[in-house]
Design an enzyme around this catalytic site. Structure first.
Site, PDB file in Angstrom:
ATOM      1  N   PRO A   2      -7.329  -9.538  -0.279  1.00  0.00           N
ATOM      2  CA  PRO A   2      -7.325 -10.699   0.608  1.00  0.00           C
ATOM      3  C   PRO A   2      -6.203 -10.596   1.639  1.00  0.00           C
ATOM      4  O   PRO A   2      -5.117 -10.096   1.355  1.00  0.00           O
ATOM      5  CB  PRO A   2      -7.110 -11.876  -0.346  1.00  0.00           C
ATOM      6  CG  PRO A   2      -6.465 -11.270  -1.549  1.00  0.00           C
ATOM      7  CD  PRO A   2      -7.048  -9.900  -1.670  1.00  0.00           C
ATOM      8  N   GLU A   3      -6.499 -11.060   2.848  1.00  0.00           N
ATOM      9  CA  GLU A   3      -5.511 -11.065   3.921  1.00  0.00           C
ATOM     10  C   GLU A   3      -5.084 -12.503   4.190  1.00  0.00           C
ATOM     11  O   GLU A   3      -5.463 -13.427   3.459  1.00  0.00           O
ATOM     12  CB  GLU A   3      -6.098 -10.383   5.161  1.00  0.00           C
ATOM     13  CG  GLU A   3      -6.518  -8.947   4.889  1.00  0.00           C
ATOM     14  CD  GLU A   3      -7.076  -8.231   6.114  1.00  0.00           C
ATOM     15  OE1 GLU A   3      -6.675  -8.559   7.245  1.00  0.00           O
ATOM     16  OE2 GLU A   3      -7.929  -7.341   5.940  1.00  0.00           O
ATOM     17  N   LYS A  61       0.616 -12.712   3.204  1.00  0.00           N
ATOM     18  CA  LYS A  61      -0.323 -12.715   2.087  1.00  0.00           C
ATOM     19  C   LYS A  61       0.310 -13.262   0.809  1.00  0.00           C
ATOM     20  O   LYS A  61      -0.321 -13.251  -0.249  1.00  0.00           O
ATOM     21  CB  LYS A  61      -0.813 -11.291   1.817  1.00  0.00           C
ATOM     22  CG  LYS A  61      -1.401 -10.569   3.015  1.00  0.00           C
ATOM     23  CD  LYS A  61      -1.728  -9.135   2.660  1.00  0.00           C
ATOM     24  CE  LYS A  61      -2.151  -8.329   3.862  1.00  0.00           C
ATOM     25  NZ  LYS A  61      -2.455  -6.921   3.519  1.00  0.00           N
ATOM     26  N   HIS A  95     -12.788 -13.815 -17.195  1.00  0.00           N
ATOM     27  CA  HIS A  95     -11.545 -13.138 -16.848  1.00  0.00           C
ATOM     28  C   HIS A  95     -10.380 -14.121 -16.667  1.00  0.00           C
ATOM     29  O   HIS A  95      -9.437 -13.832 -15.927  1.00  0.00           O
ATOM     30  CB  HIS A  95     -11.743 -12.308 -15.578  1.00  0.00           C
ATOM     31  CG  HIS A  95     -12.849 -11.297 -15.690  1.00  0.00           C
ATOM     32  ND1 HIS A  95     -12.776 -10.217 -16.542  1.00  0.00           N
ATOM     33  CD2 HIS A  95     -14.071 -11.221 -15.084  1.00  0.00           C
ATOM     34  CE1 HIS A  95     -13.886  -9.501 -16.446  1.00  0.00           C
ATOM     35  NE2 HIS A  95     -14.688 -10.086 -15.569  1.00  0.00           N
ATOM     36  N   ARG A 115      -9.552  -7.595 -12.325  1.00  0.00           N
ATOM     37  CA  ARG A 115      -8.943  -6.259 -12.373  1.00  0.00           C
ATOM     38  C   ARG A 115      -7.480  -6.285 -12.806  1.00  0.00           C
ATOM     39  O   ARG A 115      -6.886  -5.247 -13.054  1.00  0.00           O
ATOM     40  CB  ARG A 115      -9.081  -5.590 -11.003  1.00  0.00           C
ATOM     41  CG  ARG A 115     -10.548  -5.430 -10.593  1.00  0.00           C
ATOM     42  CD  ARG A 115     -10.694  -4.991  -9.156  1.00  0.00           C
ATOM     43  NE  ARG A 115     -12.097  -4.948  -8.754  1.00  0.00           N
ATOM     44  CZ  ARG A 115     -12.524  -4.798  -7.509  1.00  0.00           C
ATOM     45  NH1 ARG A 115     -11.655  -4.677  -6.520  1.00  0.00           N
ATOM     46  NH2 ARG A 115     -13.816  -4.774  -7.229  1.00  0.00           N
ATOM     47  N   ARG A 175       9.141   1.798  17.398  1.00  0.00           N
ATOM     48  CA  ARG A 175       8.579   2.655  16.362  1.00  0.00           C
ATOM     49  C   ARG A 175       7.900   3.866  16.997  1.00  0.00           C
ATOM     50  O   ARG A 175       7.489   3.836  18.149  1.00  0.00           O
ATOM     51  CB  ARG A 175       7.557   1.887  15.519  1.00  0.00           C
ATOM     52  CG  ARG A 175       8.147   0.770  14.674  1.00  0.00           C
ATOM     53  CD  ARG A 175       9.025   1.310  13.573  1.00  0.00           C
ATOM     54  NE  ARG A 175       9.644   0.257  12.781  1.00  0.00           N
ATOM     55  CZ  ARG A 175       9.165  -0.190  11.632  1.00  0.00           C
ATOM     56  NH1 ARG A 175       8.044   0.308  11.155  1.00  0.00           N
ATOM     57  NH2 ARG A 175       9.796  -1.137  10.962  1.00  0.00           N
ATOM     58  N   ARG A 285      -8.402   4.544   3.791  1.00  0.00           N
ATOM     59  CA  ARG A 285      -9.342   3.457   4.038  1.00  0.00           C
ATOM     60  C   ARG A 285     -10.228   3.859   5.213  1.00  0.00           C
ATOM     61  O   ARG A 285     -10.525   5.028   5.388  1.00  0.00           O
ATOM     62  CB  ARG A 285      -8.582   2.155   4.318  1.00  0.00           C
ATOM     63  CG  ARG A 285      -7.922   1.569   3.076  1.00  0.00           C
ATOM     64  CD  ARG A 285      -7.067   0.379   3.381  1.00  0.00           C
ATOM     65  NE  ARG A 285      -5.777   0.754   3.955  1.00  0.00           N
ATOM     66  CZ  ARG A 285      -4.801  -0.096   4.223  1.00  0.00           C
ATOM     67  NH1 ARG A 285      -4.969  -1.382   3.977  1.00  0.00           N
ATOM     68  NH2 ARG A 285      -3.659   0.306   4.722  1.00  0.00           N
TER      69      ARG A 285
END
Length: 302
Positions: A2-3, A61, A95, A115, A175, A285
């Protein structure tokens, strides 16, 4: 995982239905989700029972519930963690890992995690380094200027009114990396993950491998505005849910996935120019781009 929008949806539900309630009992059904509470399960239970939840707060998050004891219940949702409000008589989820009962006898708070990469812990709160509110709390109002020690190193997020956009722009340009890597760096700006990075880069017409040092201040301003816009739109739709794991406190899924322009759309036409969206491997990803709207830079950083 989740973001920001998905976590904010959960936070809003907790702020509405849990803040102000006092914990009457705690049951830990599996030790792994409380592993981050190093003092052990019994200590976690003792620190929660009798305390009142004051506020639900989020930075990026990261989500926590402040307690009237001066500590906080920090929740890591991980890949499949859910904070659900259920009647005490409701069937126990397969769960279910931790359940909290309240002294008003109303719906209890259940932490469900298939999980078990997530978890909860009671942690100390420390002053924010700048003396400003830690993040988003209450009904969208700023929180108190205290933050869990474990979250203090995380940067402010794009929806935080106290984010210093000029300082962020300078740090990104300093950067030597690709712009998407910079977006995903939680010490630069928090809350942005793979989905919303791809969508924001598409809106800003920037390729994910564009070197940060080549970006102008206007281009970065355009990108930050795109990040904010896509996250606000996702919030209006309850976040992005690709499966039943990403839900709010009432068990409802978001539907922003129906509005995605490029993420997960490989092989389909770009909604802006008609070019076929492509998928590239990126940091174990995927990255999704439109070759027409987001041409690959001659000089690229991955």
């Amino acid at each position: 995982m989740p973001e920001l929008p998905e976590v904010e949806v959960v936070r809003r539900g907790l702020a509405r239905w849990v803040a102000g309630r006092r914990v009457a009992g705690v049951e830990v059904l599996h030790p792994r989700p409380v592993r981050r509470h190093l003092a052990g399960t019994d200590d976690l239970v003792a620190r929660l029972v009798g305390t009142r939840f004051v506020d639900a707060v989020r930075r990026g998050k990261y989500l926590w519930l402040t307690l009237d004891s001066g500590e906080a219940l920090l929740a890591h949702l991980g890949m499949s963690g859910q904070m659900l409000l259920q009647p005490p008589t409701a069937d126990v989820e397969r769960h279910l890992r931790v359940r909290l009962r309240f002294d008003d006898g109303g719906r209890e708070l259940r932490f469900v995690d298939q999980r078990m990469f997530g978890g909860v812990a009671v942690v100390p709160l420390v002053p924010t380094s700048d003396g400003l509110p830690a993040g988003t709390g209450g009904e969208g109002t700023p929180s108190e200027p205290v933050i869990p020690r474990e979250v203090a190193h995380i940067a402010r997020d794009p929806l935080d009114p106290h984010l210093d956009a000029a300082a962020l722009t300078a740090r990104v340009r300093a950067r030597r990396t690709g712009v998407k890597r910079a977006l995903l760096d939680q010490t630069l700006v928090s809350g942005v993950g793979n989905i919303y990075a791809d969508e924001a880069l598409w809106r800003a017409r920037l390729h994910y491998a564009r070197p940060t040092e080549t970006l102008t201040r206007p281009a970065l301003g355009r990108l930050l505005a795109a990040v904010r816009q896509v996250m606000l739109e996702a919030l209006e739709h309850g976040g992005t849910s690709f499966d039943s794991l990403y839900i709010d406190v009432n068990g409802d899924s978001g539907y922003f996935d129906r509005s995605l322009a490029v993420y997960g759309q490989a092989g389909r036409p770009c909604p802006r120019c008609g070019s076929i969206v492509r998928r590239d491997a990126f940091m174990s990803r995927s990255s999704f781009t439109c070759p027409g709207c987001q041409p690959r830079p001659r000089r690229a950083r991955w």
